[in-house]
Design a protein around this motif. Structure first.
Motif, PDB file in Angstrom:
ATOM      1  N   ILE A 251       0.879  -1.180   0.000  1.00  0.00           N
ATOM      2  CA  ILE A 251       0.000   0.000   0.000  1.00  0.00           C
ATOM      3  C   ILE A 251       0.913   1.225   0.000  1.00  0.00           C
ATOM      4  O   ILE A 251       1.694   1.409   0.921  1.00  0.00           O
ATOM      5  N   HIS A 252       0.790   2.033  -1.033  1.00  0.00           N
ATOM      6  CA  HIS A 252       1.705   3.171  -1.153  1.00  0.00           C
ATOM      7  C   HIS A 252       1.002   4.500  -0.982  1.00  0.00           C
ATOM      8  O   HIS A 252       1.648   5.525  -0.861  1.00  0.00           O
ATOM      9  N   HIS A 253      -0.314   4.478  -0.985  1.00  0.00           N
ATOM     10  CA  HIS A 253      -1.059   5.729  -0.827  1.00  0.00           C
ATOM     11  C   HIS A 253      -1.209   6.034   0.664  1.00  0.00           C
ATOM     12  O   HIS A 253      -1.730   5.205   1.419  1.00  0.00           O
ATOM     13  N   PRO A 254      -0.767   7.228   1.110  1.00  0.00           N
ATOM     14  CA  PRO A 254      -0.742   7.494   2.558  1.00  0.00           C
ATOM     15  C   PRO A 254      -2.104   7.390   3.238  1.00  0.00           C
ATOM     16  O   PRO A 254      -2.201   6.828   4.333  1.00  0.00           O
ATOM     17  N   ALA A 255      -3.146   7.899   2.589  1.00  0.00           N
ATOM     18  CA  ALA A 255      -4.465   7.862   3.230  1.00  0.00           C
ATOM     19  C   ALA A 255      -5.014   6.435   3.288  1.00  0.00           C
ATOM     20  O   ALA A 255      -5.597   6.020   4.296  1.00  0.00           O
ATOM     21  N   VAL A 256      -4.790   5.688   2.227  1.00  0.00           N
ATOM     22  CA  VAL A 256      -5.266   4.294   2.203  1.00  0.00           C
ATOM     23  C   VAL A 256      -4.543   3.478   3.275  1.00  0.00           C
ATOM     24  O   VAL A 256      -5.138   2.660   3.983  1.00  0.00           O
ATOM     25  N   LEU A 257      -3.264   3.756   3.403  1.00  0.00           N
ATOM     26  CA  LEU A 257      -2.463   3.070   4.423  1.00  0.00           C
ATOM     27  C   LEU A 257      -3.038   3.322   5.823  1.00  0.00           C
ATOM     28  O   LEU A 257      -3.262   2.398   6.605  1.00  0.00           O
TER      29      LEU A 257
ATOM     30  N   ILE B 251       5.757  11.138  15.665  1.00  0.00           N
ATOM     31  CA  ILE B 251       5.836   9.667  15.655  1.00  0.00           C
ATOM     32  C   ILE B 251       5.064   9.119  14.448  1.00  0.00           C
ATOM     33  O   ILE B 251       5.554   8.261  13.715  1.00  0.00           O
ATOM     34  N   ALA B 252       3.862   9.660  14.242  1.00  0.00           N
ATOM     35  CA  ALA B 252       3.045   9.190  13.112  1.00  0.00           C
ATOM     36  C   ALA B 252       3.726   9.490  11.781  1.00  0.00           C
ATOM     37  O   ALA B 252       3.714   8.669  10.857  1.00  0.00           O
ATOM     38  N   HIS B 253       4.329  10.670  11.674  1.00  0.00           N
ATOM     39  CA  HIS B 253       5.041  11.063  10.449  1.00  0.00           C
ATOM     40  C   HIS B 253       6.196  10.080  10.165  1.00  0.00           C
ATOM     41  O   HIS B 253       6.336   9.587   9.040  1.00  0.00           O
ATOM     42  N   GLU B 254       6.974   9.782  11.178  1.00  0.00           N
ATOM     43  CA  GLU B 254       8.113   8.869  10.980  1.00  0.00           C
ATOM     44  C   GLU B 254       7.626   7.450  10.679  1.00  0.00           C
ATOM     45  O   GLU B 254       8.229   6.735   9.874  1.00  0.00           O
ATOM     46  N   LEU B 255       6.544   7.051  11.313  1.00  0.00           N
ATOM     47  CA  LEU B 255       5.961   5.740  11.006  1.00  0.00           C
ATOM     48  C   LEU B 255       5.543   5.683   9.533  1.00  0.00           C
ATOM     49  O   LEU B 255       5.690   4.646   8.869  1.00  0.00           O
ATOM     50  N   GLY B 256       5.059   6.818   9.020  1.00  0.00           N
ATOM     51  CA  GLY B 256       4.706   6.897   7.601  1.00  0.00           C
ATOM     52  C   GLY B 256       5.912   6.621   6.705  1.00  0.00           C
ATOM     53  O   GLY B 256       5.832   5.831   5.763  1.00  0.00           O
TER      54      GLY B 256
ATOM     55  N   ASN C  89       9.440  20.288   7.631  1.00  0.00           N
ATOM     56  CA  ASN C  89       8.991  19.044   6.985  1.00  0.00           C
ATOM     57  C   ASN C  89       7.637  18.603   7.521  1.00  0.00           C
ATOM     58  O   ASN C  89       6.820  18.040   6.801  1.00  0.00           O
ATOM     59  N   MET C  90       7.398  18.858   8.824  1.00  0.00           N
ATOM     60  CA  MET C  90       6.173  18.388   9.469  1.00  0.00           C
ATOM     61  C   MET C  90       4.932  19.140   8.990  1.00  0.00           C
ATOM     62  O   MET C  90       3.817  18.736   9.280  1.00  0.00           O
TER      63      MET C  90
ATOM     64  N   GLU D 173       7.774  13.979   2.173  1.00  0.00           N
ATOM     65  CA  GLU D 173       7.422  14.660   3.431  1.00  0.00           C
ATOM     66  C   GLU D 173       5.912  14.940   3.466  1.00  0.00           C
ATOM     67  O   GLU D 173       5.256  14.749   4.485  1.00  0.00           O
ATOM     68  N   THR D 174       5.393  15.401   2.335  1.00  0.00           N
ATOM     69  CA  THR D 174       3.956  15.654   2.242  1.00  0.00           C
ATOM     70  C   THR D 174       3.164  14.372   2.499  1.00  0.00           C
ATOM     71  O   THR D 174       2.175  14.375   3.241  1.00  0.00           O
ATOM     72  N   GLN D 175       3.612  13.274   1.932  1.00  0.00           N
ATOM     73  CA  GLN D 175       2.914  11.994   2.128  1.00  0.00           C
ATOM     74  C   GLN D 175       2.992  11.524   3.578  1.00  0.00           C
ATOM     75  O   GLN D 175       2.018  10.997   4.117  1.00  0.00           O
ATOM     76  N   ALA D 176       4.139  11.740   4.214  1.00  0.00           N
ATOM     77  CA  ALA D 176       4.265  11.350   5.629  1.00  0.00           C
ATOM     78  C   ALA D 176       3.292  12.167   6.477  1.00  0.00           C
ATOM     79  O   ALA D 176       2.691  11.650   7.425  1.00  0.00           O
ATOM     80  N   ASN D 177       3.099  13.440   6.112  1.00  0.00           N
ATOM     81  CA  ASN D 177       2.135  14.281   6.838  1.00  0.00           C
ATOM     82  C   ASN D 177       0.703  13.840   6.570  1.00  0.00           C
ATOM     83  O   ASN D 177      -0.134  13.832   7.479  1.00  0.00           O
ATOM     84  N   GLN D 178       0.413  13.497   5.329  1.00  0.00           N
ATOM     85  CA  GLN D 178      -0.945  13.012   5.011  1.00  0.00           C
ATOM     86  C   GLN D 178      -1.242  11.736   5.787  1.00  0.00           C
ATOM     87  O   GLN D 178      -2.331  11.559   6.341  1.00  0.00           O
ATOM     88  N   PHE D 179      -0.265  10.868   5.850  1.00  0.00           N
ATOM     89  CA  PHE D 179      -0.440   9.635   6.615  1.00  0.00           C
ATOM     90  C   PHE D 179      -0.669   9.954   8.103  1.00  0.00           C
ATOM     91  O   PHE D 179      -1.578   9.412   8.739  1.00  0.00           O
TER      92      PHE D 179
END
Ligand SMILES: [Zn+2]
Length: 283
Positions: free
Chosen positions: A9-15, A82-87, A108-109, A122-128
């Motif tokens: 799963i590569h889409h941040p929201a779907v993940l 933590i959530a961003h890094e987990l992303g 970045n956050m 970075e944007t995707q990690a934030n979306q996640f």
């Protein structure tokens, strides 16, 4: 919960939504640290780190993961980190920013741009992170009929997520054309806007418009919320043909956030049907 369920799963929201399905969460703050550990993060270390906001120690194939999160700006910021890094850990296409993994700054956050690989991840990690910590199904019951910064404050307390993250979420989620402007001592820091909000004519370093209720509330420096009031649209948006309403939350330390709500002229709308306009509800 198993990382194998999230493979490919590569889409941040779907993940994030898949994690919520596995989590079967009912209510309240999302246990981000437990989730990270369940998904093979060996350790989450919180400390007053200097020079970075978050770090993920890992390798390209993610055989190991350790998250360092700066908590010098509070628990809620650290939870987001933590959530961003987990992303970054779960989105295996993200390229390491150093041999030892990822190092992420405060900028970045809040990255929302979609440019080069580095910005995009970075944007995707934030979306996640925001989808994980503040999913729509936990937020939606807290929205009033009309946009209101008070809702956001209740959400902050309920979900244990920063006020800023909740404001950004509301601005993007609600149907009304909304934008939010963050300021300190009357000077703009940054803004966020929903897709339907026409334009914010202010940028970093600009003064909050002198004719605005926000300006008066900030000058008063009394912490709390203003009522929604009709605003002079031109200094905020560069346009005069808009009905614009503003509400400000003033914090104790010179920080403020102003919510802008636009009523677009009829010919701007493209929904085909008649719509009741009316005044936004005052309360
Ligand atoms: Zn990052």
């Amino acid at each position: 919960m198993d990382r194998i369920d999230l493979a490919d799963i590569h889409h941040p929201a779907v993940l994030a939504r898949t994690i919520h399905k596995l989590l079967a969460k009912r209510d309240g703050a999302v246990p981000v640290q437990d989730i990270a550990v369940a998904l093979d993060i060996a350790e989450v270390r919180l400390d007053r780190f200097e020079g970075f906001e978050g770090m993920l120690l890992t390798d390209t194939v993610r055989s190991t993961g350790c998250i360092l999160a700066n908590n010098s700006k509070g628990r809620r910021r650290a939870r987001f980190t933590i959530a961003h890094e987990l992303g970054h850990f779960l989105m295996e296409r993200h390229q390491l920013s150093a041999a030892t993994g990822f190092t992420c700054s405060a900028q970045n956050m809040r990255e929302t741009r979609d440019g080069r690989q580095h910005l995009r991840q970075e944007t995707q990690a934030n979306q996640f992170a925001i989808e994980l910590l503040a999913p729509d199904y936990l937020m939606d019951p807290y929205y009033s009929d009309d946009p209101d910064l008070r809702d956001v404050q209740r959400l902050r307390d309920h979900l244990d997520v920063s006020l800023e993250a909740c404001v950004r979420r509301m601005v993007n989620r609600r149907e009304e054309p909304l934008a939010a402007v963050w300021s300190q001592n009357g000077t703009v820091r940054y803004f966020a806007k929903g897709a339907d909000f026409p334009f914010v004519a202010l940028s970093k370093g600009n003064k909050i418009p002198q004719t605005s209720a926000a300006h008066r509330a900030i000058a008063n420096a009394t912490p709390g919320f203003t009522q929604f009031a009709e605003a002079d649209s031109h200094p905020w948006t560069g346009r005069s043909n808009l009905e614009l309403y503003e509400q400000t939350r003033v914090a104790a330390n010179g920080h403020a956030v102003t919510l802008l709500w636009a009523e677009l002229p009829e010919d701007d709308k493209d929904d085909g049907g008649p719509k009741e306009l009316g005044m936004p509800g005052f309360r």
